[in-house]
Design a protein around this motif. Structure first.
Motif, PDB file in Angstrom:
ATOM      1  N   GLN A   1       0.831  -1.198   0.000  1.00 22.34           N
ATOM      2  CA  GLN A   1       0.000   0.000   0.000  1.00 22.34           C
ATOM      3  C   GLN A   1       0.864   1.246   0.000  1.00 22.34           C
ATOM      4  O   GLN A   1       1.983   1.236   0.512  1.00 22.34           O
ATOM      5  CB  GLN A   1      -0.905   0.019   1.227  1.00 22.34           C
TER       6      GLN A   1
ATOM      7  N   LYS B   1       0.332   5.492   0.838  1.00 24.49           N
ATOM      8  CA  LYS B   1      -0.518   6.585   1.298  1.00 24.49           C
ATOM      9  C   LYS B   1       0.319   7.839   1.192  1.00 24.49           C
ATOM     10  O   LYS B   1       1.398   7.920   1.800  1.00 24.49           O
ATOM     11  CB  LYS B   1      -0.990   6.366   2.725  1.00 24.49           C
TER      12      LYS B   1
ATOM     13  N   GLY C   1      -6.527   2.520  -6.656  1.00 25.34           N
ATOM     14  CA  GLY C   1      -6.563   3.475  -5.562  1.00 25.34           C
ATOM     15  C   GLY C   1      -7.675   4.479  -5.695  1.00 25.34           C
ATOM     16  O   GLY C   1      -8.490   4.425  -6.619  1.00 25.34           O
TER      17      GLY C   1
ATOM     18  N   GLU D   1      -4.558  14.083  -1.498  1.00 25.35           N
ATOM     19  CA  GLU D   1      -4.097  12.861  -0.840  1.00 25.35           C
ATOM     20  C   GLU D   1      -4.735  11.631  -1.469  1.00 25.35           C
ATOM     21  O   GLU D   1      -5.911  11.653  -1.840  1.00 25.35           O
ATOM     22  CB  GLU D   1      -4.445  12.884   0.645  1.00 25.35           C
ATOM     23  N   SER D   2      -3.943  10.553  -1.548  1.00 26.05           N
ATOM     24  CA  SER D   2      -4.457   9.324  -2.154  1.00 26.05           C
ATOM     25  C   SER D   2      -4.016   8.101  -1.357  1.00 26.05           C
ATOM     26  O   SER D   2      -3.038   8.141  -0.610  1.00 26.05           O
ATOM     27  CB  SER D   2      -3.977   9.189  -3.596  1.00 26.05           C
ATOM     28  N   GLU D   3      -4.761   7.013  -1.535  1.00 26.03           N
ATOM     29  CA  GLU D   3      -4.410   5.702  -1.015  1.00 26.03           C
ATOM     30  C   GLU D   3      -4.407   4.732  -2.183  1.00 26.03           C
ATOM     31  O   GLU D   3      -5.316   4.749  -3.015  1.00 26.03           O
ATOM     32  CB  GLU D   3      -5.428   5.232   0.028  1.00 26.03           C
TER      33      GLU D   3
ATOM     34  N   SER E   1      -3.440   0.547  -3.371  1.00 23.84           N
ATOM     35  CA  SER E   1      -3.000  -0.818  -3.096  1.00 23.84           C
ATOM     36  C   SER E   1      -2.390  -1.359  -4.387  1.00 23.84           C
ATOM     37  O   SER E   1      -2.803  -0.984  -5.484  1.00 23.84           O
ATOM     38  CB  SER E   1      -4.152  -1.694  -2.612  1.00 23.84           C
TER      39      SER E   1
END
Length: 144
Positions: free
Chosen positions: A7, A9, A119, A126-128, A130
């Motif tokens: 991941q 972030k 994602g 901001e991003s997340e 996988s």
């Protein structure tokens, strides 16, 4: 080839969006960002991830292309490229695509591999993400 998942972030450090004025909602975006990477493979866990991309978007949907560099605590790096699609639905931005390694330094010199990512944006900057993939080190090199 070893497989791994992980991941990211992170956030944008630079983001510029230009309206093209050719078609309603058509925009070009240039972005740079940093993230902390966590990974199931200890070789790639806790690295600093930098990314650089361009996107061509119309009404929230389009394509994005970019490059990444993962920097390890010992100074080794692996770099690559990626491409994917961006989709906006109900004001939520998501993205997915594929990535591949292009080169590395130190014990990662000669690395090859590829994978997929998925994602979403958690705010305007901001991003997340996988990801999953595999890698192969150059013959004769050990991961640890």
């Amino acid at each position: 080839m070893p497989n791994f998942t992980g991941q990211l972030k992170g956030s944008s450090t630079v983001q510029t969006i230009v309206s093209c004025n050719d078609t309603p909602g058509h925009q070009l975006m240039l972005r740079a960002g940093i993230a902390q990477q966590t990974c199931s493979d200890p070789l790639f866990n806790n690295t600093r991830h930098s990314s650089y991309s361009t996107a061509d978007i119309t009404n929230g949907t389009g394509h994005e292309y970019g490059y990444f560099v993962n920097e390890h605590a010992n100074g080794d790096r692996e770099s690559g490229s990626w491409e994917g699609t961006i989709t906006t639905k109900n004001d939520k931005v998501s993205f997915e695509g594929t990535w591949k390694y292009t080169h590395g330094t130190g014990r990662l010199a000669g690395i090859s591999g590829n994978g997929k990512f998925k994602g979403h944006m958690i705010s305007a900057s901001e991003s997340e993400v996988s990801f999953e993939g595999n890698y192969q080190l150059k013959a004769g090199l050990r991961a640890a």
